[in-house]
Design an enzyme around this catalytic site. Structure first.
Site, PDB file in Angstrom:
ATOM      1  CE1 TYR A 179      -4.029   2.088   0.506  1.00  0.00           C
ATOM      2  CE2 TYR A 179      -2.607   3.320   1.994  1.00  0.00           C
ATOM      3  CZ  TYR A 179      -3.770   3.216   1.261  1.00  0.00           C
ATOM      4  OH  TYR A 179      -4.679   4.253   1.273  1.00  0.00           O
ATOM      5  CE  LYS A 201      -3.688   4.684  -1.984  1.00  0.00           C
ATOM      6  NZ  LYS A 201      -4.751   5.099  -2.936  1.00  0.00           N
TER       7      LYS A 201
END
Length: 266
Positions: free
Chosen positions: A158, A162
């Site tokens: 994650y 991002k």
């Protein structure tokens, strides 16, 4: 400062809940025709039904490049073009590297990083047509303050995805600037969506709020407000940039303000 989107066409991925739903509603309230795209077809339909005739729901997995192209082409055909793309769809899973398999890494990156690329790539013909018509097209990628720190709730996949959105935004903004297409990133901090509220106790929510200098969670509608600004004519010279909407959580470094003062005799 007046912002309005009458006659403009907008696509919002991950539009069936949370930040995406708040963004879709906000664009529609200011006159836009809105495509609500989400893997959760029922969620997309619910938001589109709530908005009314100005909205169209499409079930979409942004990790599927072919499906993305078909969805955006269909949306542009129905809505008379595409002027604004909001890439908000994303997934998060909680595990450590020891527990993460290659398929876990691949799925999160496919959705959170390849997904925004697929959407941008598929939208390009429509965005170029919008620029040629003088409609000021914009792409707003929704990342996270995780992009500048680490994820406290997700895994390394994650965080990497991002962070990658920031690079995607910078490079796309550079390439597409001469075409009149702007590309920016919004990085939400702790945002109190209905899903977050449902999966946390009042005590945990309050503990997080104490870590935020402005003293409370960010609301989805406050993220939507910044997205609308970036999509508007008032941000006509903003491209390749990023803004955090986090109540100051990045600068808190995980320290509650009361603790900060107590250590200084406050």
């Amino acid at each position: 400062m007046q912002i309005e989107f009458s006659g403009r066409s907008v696509a919002v991925t991950g539009g069936g809940s949370g930040i995406g739903a708040a963004t879709a509603r906000a664009f529609a309230a200011l006159g836009a025709r809105v495509g609500v795209l989400d893997l959760d077809e029922a969620g997309a339909e619910a938001v589109a039904t709530e908005i009314g005739d100005a909205a169209m729901a499409i079930a979409l997995d942004v990790a599927d490049a072919e499906a993305v192209t078909q969805a955006l082409d269909r949306l542009a055909e129905v809505q008379g073009g595409l002027d604004v793309l909001v890439s908000n769809a994303g997934i998060l899973r909680a595990y450590t590297m020891d527990d993460m398999g290659p398929q876990d890494w691949a799925r999160v990156l496919a959705t959170n990083l390849s997904g925004p690329f697929h959407c941008l790539h598929a939208a390009l013909p429509h965005l170029r047509a919008s620029a040629q018509a003088g409609r000021g097209p914009a792409v707003i990628n929704v990342a996270s303050t995780t992009a500048k720190s680490i994820s406290r709730h997700g895994g390394i996949d994650y965080t990497a995805s991002k962070s990658g959105i920031l690079g995607l935004t910078r490079h796309a903004a550079y390439e597409l600037g001469p075409s009149g297409i702007r590309v920016v990133t919004v990085c939400p901090g702790p945002t109190l969506t209905s899903m977050v509220a449902a999966h946390n106790t009042e005590e945990r929510l309050a503990a997080t709020a104490r870590m935020i200098p402005l003293g409370r969670w960010v609301q989805p509608e406050e993220i939507a407000d910044v997205i609308l600004f970036f999509a508007s004519r008032h941000a006509a010279m903003c491209t390749g940039t990023c803004i955090e909407v986090d109540g100051g959580s990045l600068i808190s470094n995980g320290v509650a303000h009361d603790d900060y003062l107590q250590r200084r005799g406050g």
